[in-house]
Structures are given as structure tokens and as C-alpha cells.
Design an enzyme around this catalytic site. Structure first.
Site, mmCIF file in Angstrom:
data_model
loop_
_atom_site.group_PDB
_atom_site.id
_atom_site.type_symbol
_atom_site.label_atom_id
_atom_site.label_comp_id
_atom_site.label_asym_id
_atom_site.label_seq_id
_atom_site.Cartn_x
_atom_site.Cartn_y
_atom_site.Cartn_z
ATOM 1 C CB THR A 153 -0.710 0.057 1.311
ATOM 2 O OG1 THR A 153 0.221 0.083 2.476
ATOM 3 C CG2 THR A 153 -1.790 -1.230 1.364
ATOM 4 C CE LYS A 163 -18.878 13.935 13.771
ATOM 5 N NZ LYS A 163 -18.734 12.756 14.448
ATOM 6 C CD GLU A 203 -5.429 -2.053 1.657
ATOM 7 O OE1 GLU A 203 -5.645 -1.551 0.683
ATOM 8 O OE2 GLU A 203 -4.932 -1.406 2.625
ATOM 9 C CD1 TRP A 217 -17.906 13.786 10.379
ATOM 10 C CD2 TRP A 217 -19.071 12.022 9.573
ATOM 11 N NE1 TRP A 217 -17.564 12.717 10.970
ATOM 12 C CE2 TRP A 217 -18.239 11.580 10.475
ATOM 13 C CE3 TRP A 217 -19.737 10.944 8.645
ATOM 14 C CZ2 TRP A 217 -18.137 10.358 10.643
ATOM 15 C CZ3 TRP A 217 -19.642 9.712 9.129
ATOM 16 C CH2 TRP A 217 -18.995 9.215 10.141
HETATM 17 P P1 AMP Z 1 -4.814 2.533 -3.111
HETATM 18 O O1 AMP Z 1 -4.771 1.355 -2.169
HETATM 19 O O2 AMP Z 1 -3.734 3.561 -3.366
HETATM 20 O O3 AMP Z 1 -5.263 2.317 -4.309
HETATM 21 O O4 AMP Z 1 -5.792 3.809 -2.421
HETATM 22 C C1 AMP Z 1 -7.108 3.151 -2.206
HETATM 23 C C2 AMP Z 1 -7.867 4.497 -1.870
HETATM 24 O O5 AMP Z 1 -8.227 5.185 -2.967
HETATM 25 C C3 AMP Z 1 -9.376 4.142 -1.327
HETATM 26 O O6 AMP Z 1 -9.495 3.628 -0.166
HETATM 27 C C4 AMP Z 1 -10.094 5.595 -1.698
HETATM 28 O O7 AMP Z 1 -9.974 6.335 -0.452
HETATM 29 C C5 AMP Z 1 -9.175 5.979 -2.880
HETATM 30 N N1 AMP Z 1 -10.263 5.843 -4.136
HETATM 31 C C6 AMP Z 1 -10.127 4.805 -5.061
HETATM 32 N N2 AMP Z 1 -10.868 4.963 -6.012
HETATM 33 C C7 AMP Z 1 -11.675 6.359 -5.859
HETATM 34 C C8 AMP Z 1 -12.644 7.025 -6.193
HETATM 35 N N3 AMP Z 1 -13.169 6.528 -7.468
HETATM 36 N N4 AMP Z 1 -13.299 7.974 -5.489
HETATM 37 C C9 AMP Z 1 -12.690 8.601 -4.659
HETATM 38 N N5 AMP Z 1 -11.550 7.763 -4.053
HETATM 39 C C10 AMP Z 1 -11.218 6.758 -4.390
#
Ligand code: AMP
Length: 536
Positions: A181, A437, A327, A442
Site C-alpha cells: 500500500t 466535523k 487491498e 460531517w
Molecule cells: P490505493 O490502495 O492506493 O489504491 O488507495 C485506495 C484508496 O483510494 C481508497 O480507499 C479510496 O480512498 C481512494 N479511491 C479509489 N478510487 C476512488 C474513487 N473513484 N473515488 C474516490 N476515492 C477513491
């Protein structure tokens, strides 16, 4: 009673073999460093992937051993995606945008035995090479530059193996790939994918209501192969026999548009930042590129504002929003129009397309409220998005510290705050650590950002919480204006007041040159808070 069906493991091997027999002549095209194109077919790709598998076996790489890649998107990376798992190894895709120290830490944590690195990335490798201890470094030649002493050419390594590779037996739950990650807080965490999870993810991603892919398509993943398997596209495209086009190191808008045109690409995928650049190029040079008449692009990784979907429609390009995480392999949701929303007004259809869409088959989601109870699907009740399914991580690789990412009853806590409406459309309103908040309620920073980015003079906007004596927190907006544009805080405030409830509208606006980003192209709220609030 047991079924009378054959019981065969779900393995990537079958995807490879099908590509070699059914789609032997379909092309895989890769852009090299000098922008020349390397072309070959699935037939050749699979033959070379098997040679890689044999060479790894000969080098005594064993089942479950990790082989790292530090590569752009290109044909050798695709061979690694298939060749390493074919012999039982694990393809560990390393994010080239991380700091050198983090890359070294990840390689050591994963105990990678071999590293495959692009020659154009050797300057990055030089920064961490003294901190790692791999047995072999194989250099992929994207240029004519000689390979430095002590390293081995990938082609020479391949040449050591013959053509007699035989797939060893494998368990479908055996690891085939891993990604860490991006770790905006703390150390990166390792997610390990299995043959089974990857195959099931690929089949589902290809479905019409997900990414809708077929062997008639030409697919160009802009999303890097080092970021969640390029959203699985290389596996999906190989499974269904679609032509693949890889951009190599050239991800600027003009190079991508040139490549879309040259190879008649009709499917692409990437983060909003990439599409923002493409929009600017299309707006300023609308007649320069003869794009495929039904080009469609998946957008994810961070929120794509509705204004972006509308602007792309103006260019005849369909943007499809999807949501996922490292994940989740990553496909969790995709925003297609269900029959129930097809008949709604144009504005309402846009509103649905601007959500992250509805859940993929074979995964389940729930919205967990602060009260510990699942929230209703009413489009308003917010809570943490939790997910479970066949390609969702249930644990991290060798985590030394305890982690609260998994619930006792078997769900992944995504850390995203979301709502779900009655039609099943999910809206991400925030990350748990980014929520604002104010007066006990929120405020969605994502909604504010998307609305701000709908203003014609705003290039980018990000909103963070600022401590406030009266309200607890108030939103603070950081705004980047388009080149040459002039904007006042009062103008933006008035613009927002027409579109959002008054109490949600920020009082303060800061104009900056660029929003800081993470290694995967998302807004880095952590860095933005540091910049604006001088916090640590
Ligand atoms: P990663 O593990 O780097 O791919 O990051 C995952 C995170 O990216 C998710 O938990 C979201 O917070 C964000 N994310 C992925 N796709 C979207 C989307 N279409 N809109 C908003 N946030 C997104």
C-alpha cells in the site's frame, strides 16, 4: 452430496495457455524510451514468459519466492506478471514513485530474491542498491545504453533457458503477486494476491457492467503496473485476448493521445490527474487527434468530479468511475447506469455516474456507522465502507504491529467514509482520517472539492479541516487556478453558496501553485495540512 464437476485449481497458467492458443496473433505493443514501438504477439509473449519461468527455476528460485519488478508498463512487465507465477514465484510490483528508502525497506521486507529493473530507472536503483541484498539484478533495455558491471541483461537471463518449461502443480490459493500500500501514514503494508483471487477478479472485471472488455477491444492501461496490478487490466486483457498497448515511460497527455490515435485504442484506465491533463490537451488542440469514436476510460484512485465526466462527454469520450484499493485487487465498484436510473433526468444520471457506482458481483459491502450498526441504503447515512469477497485482502503480509483494518466478523475496513443509495450507488465522502466535523456534523471534503473543481477557473482544489474554537473544525480550501485565470475567495464562496448548504461552505481559501500528491497521484492531505496549518 458432492457435485459431479471436475475440481481444477483456478490458475493464471490457464490464462496464459488460452492466450497462446486462441489469441496467438493478437498484438501487444509497447512504447520504449525513444518512443519507438516494440510489437509482438500473445504467442511470443507467452513463449517468453515461459522462458522466464524456466530461467527462474534454473536459478533455483522456488515456490513462493519473490521476484521484484521496478518497471514502467511494457511487454517485459507483462511477461513478469505471468512468467513468475507460472513457476510458482510471486511477482512483487514495486512502486517506483516511492522514496528510495521506502523502496529498499519494501524489497527487504518482502525478501525479494531477484530484481527486474528498467534501464531508465537505474538512477533510482542506484539510490537504494546499497541497502538491499538481492541475488540478481536483471536490467530491461528500453534504451541502447550498456548494462552496468555486476548487473545482468534481462535478455541474457532469458537466453539461459530453453523452451521446455512444464507448469509445476500449484494450489489456487498460492500467492502469485504482491503490492505494498502507498502508506501515507506509517510503513507500507504488503498485500499478497493469489492465483484464485486474480483469476476471479479478472473474469469479473471483464463483465459488461464492470469494465466491459472483449477480444474486440484495444486496451491501454495508463495506471501503472506497479499500482494494484494496473487495476488487473493486463490479466483481464490477456484472459479475453484484447490487444494491449503499453505507454512505457511516457505518461504526458500528448504522448498518450498520440499513442491512442496510432494504435486505435478504445479502452483506457487511469487516475483523475492523468485525465485532467488529457482534457487540457483536448480543449486546447481539439482537432489534433483522431481518437477512436467510442473511446472509454475508467477513472479511479481518487474522486473524479462530475464536471470532468461532462467535459469528457463533450469530446465524445466516456469516463467510467470505479473504486478500489490495493487491498481489493482493486475492483470493488463501478459506476454504470442500472435500468432503474436509465430513465432518470440527464442531471440525475450524471449524479449517479459521478458516484463510485455499485458493487461488483461476488463482493459485498456495508456502511458501518459510528454506533457500530450497519447503516441503511438511503443515500444519506454515512459510515465506514467495509467490504469482503474473493479478491479482498483478509490480512497483510508479515505485519509486525497489530492492525485494526479487519473486523472480527471478517470484513476489510476500507478507511473510506461513504453512503449507499437505494439503487446501490456508493458515494465516497471522505477518508476516515480526512473527515471534517463541524458543529457535530460531517462535511464531505470530496463533495466540496468536486464542486470547486466544477468552477471553470479552478484547475484543482483540496479541502482540509482546520481546528476551530466554536465549531470544532471548519473546512479550509486550497485552490489551484488555471494558467492566466484570476480568482478571488469571495467569488468562490458565492459560487459554493449557490450549490452547497451554507454551513458547509469554507470561510477561507488559499491559492497555491499545486496540491501536494502521494506516490500514487492522490491529493496528499497530510502534506497539505502540513503546508497550510504547519502541523506535524
Ligand atoms: P490505493 O490502495 O492506493 O489504491 O488507495 C485506495 C484508496 O483510494 C481508497 O480507499 C479510496 O480512498 C481512494 N479511491 C479509489 N478510487 C476512488 C474513487 N473513484 N473515488 C474516490 N476515492 C477513491
Amino acid at each position: 452430496m458432492q457435485s459431479t464437476m471436475m475440481h481444477r485449481p483456478l490458475l493464471l497458467d490457464e490464462i496464459m495457455e488460452r492466450a497462446a492458443t486462441e489469441f496467438a496473433d493478437i498484438e501487444v505493443v509497447s512504447q520504449l524510451a525513444d518512443k519507438s514501438l516494440h510489437r509482438y504477439t500473445y504467442g511470443e509473449m507467452v513463449a517468453r514468459a515461459k522462458r522466464l519461468a524456466q530461467a527462474l527455476l534454473d536459478a533455483r528460485v522456488g515456490h513462493g519466492d519473490r521476484v521484484a519488478t521496478l518497471c514502467w508498463n511494457h511487454y517485459v512487465h507483462l511477461e513478469a506478471y505471468f512468467g513468475i507465477p507460472a513457476m510458482g514465484g510471486v511477482c512483487h510490483m514495486v512502486n517506483i514513485r516511492l522514496a528510495a528508502d521506502d523502496i529498499a525497506w519494501i524489497i527487504n521486507h518482502a525478501e525479494d530474491r531477484i530484481l527486474i529493473v528498467d534501464d531508465v530507472l537505474l538512477p533510482l536503483y542506484d539510490q537504494f542498491k546499497d541497502q538491499i541484498d538481492v541475488e540478481k539484478v536483471l536490467v530491461v533495455s528500453l534504451t541502447d545504453q550498456p548494462v552496468p558491471d555486476g548487473l545482468e541483461r534481462f535478455e541474457d537471463f532469458l537466453a539461459t533457458a530453453g523452451d521446455g518449461f512444464i507448469y509445476p502443480d500449484k494450489d489456487e490459493n498460492a500467492a502469485c503477486g504482491m503490492c505494498y500500500t502507498s502508506g501515507t501514514t506509517g510503513r507500507p503494508k504488503g498485500v499478497v494476491y493469489s492465483h484464485r483471487s486474480t483469476v476471479l477478479h479478472a473474469i469479473t472485471a471483464a463483465l459488461p457492467d464492470m469494465l466491459d472488455l472483449s477480444y474486440n477491444d484495444t486496451v491501454l492501461p495508463v495506471v501503472p503496473m506497479f499500482h494494484v496490478n494496473a487495476w488487473g487490466l493486463p490479466y483481464v486483457a490477456t484472459l479475453i485476448g484484447a490487444k494491449q498497448v503499453f505507454p512505457g515511460p511516457h505518461l504526458d497527455a500528448e504522448s498518450l493521445l498520440d499513442l491512442y490515435t496510432a494504435e486505435n485504442v478504445n479502452v483506457s484506465a487511469g487516475v483523475p490527474t492523468i485525465w485532467m491533463g488529457i482534457l487540457e490537451a483536448l480543449d486546447t488542440q481539439p482537432d489534433r487527434w483522431a481518437l477512436h469514436p467510442s473511446l472509454r476510460m475508467t477513472v479511479g484512485g481518487s474522486a473524479a468530479p462530475e464536471s470532468m465526466l461532462r467535459r469528457f462527454d463533450g469530446h465524445g469520450i466516456e469516463l467510467i468511475q470505479a473504486w478500489g484499493m490495493t487491498e481489493t485487487s482493486p475492483l470493488g465498484t463501478a459506476a454504470r447506469l442500472k435500468p432503474s436510473v436509465q430513465k432518470l433526468s440527464e442531471d440525475e444520471r450524471y449524479a449517479r455516474r459521478a458516484t463510485v457506482g455499485s458493487t461488483a458481483p461476488l463482493v459485498q459491502i456495508r456502511i458501518m456507522g459510528d454506533d457500530g450498526l450497519p447503516q441503511p441504503r438511503d443515500g444519506h447515512s454515512m459510515g465506514e465502507l467495509q467490504i469482503r469477497g474473493h479478491w479482498i485482502a483478509g490480512d497483510y503480509y508479515r505485519l509486525e504491529t497489530s492492525d485494526d483494518k479487519f473486523t472480527a466478523d471478517g470484513w476489510l475496513r476500507t478507511g473510506d467514509i461513504a453512503t449507499v443509495d437505494a439503487d446501490g450507488y456508493v458515494t465516497i465522502t471522505d477518508r476516515t482520517k480526512d473527515v471534517i466535523k463541524s458543529g457535530g456534523e460531517w462535511i464531505s471534503s470530496v463533495a466540496l472539492e468536486n464542486t470547486l473543481m466544477g468552477h471553470e477557473d479552478v484547475a484543482e482544489a483540496a479541502v482540509v479541516a482546520r481546528p476551530d474554537d466554536k465549531w470544532g473544525e471548519r473546512p479550509l480550501a486550497a485552490v489551484v487556478v488555471h494558467d492566466g485565470a484570476q480568482l478571488e475567495a469571495d467569488t468562490l464562496r458565492a459560487y459554493l453558496l449557490e450549490r452547497m448548504p451554507k454551513w458547509q461552505v469554507p470561510d477561507d481559501y488559499v491559492f497555491i501553485d499545486a496540491i501536494p500528491r502521494t506516490s500514487t497521484g492522490k491529493f496528499s492531505k497530510l502534506d497539505l495540512r502540513r503546508l497550510l496549518l504547519e502541523t506535524d
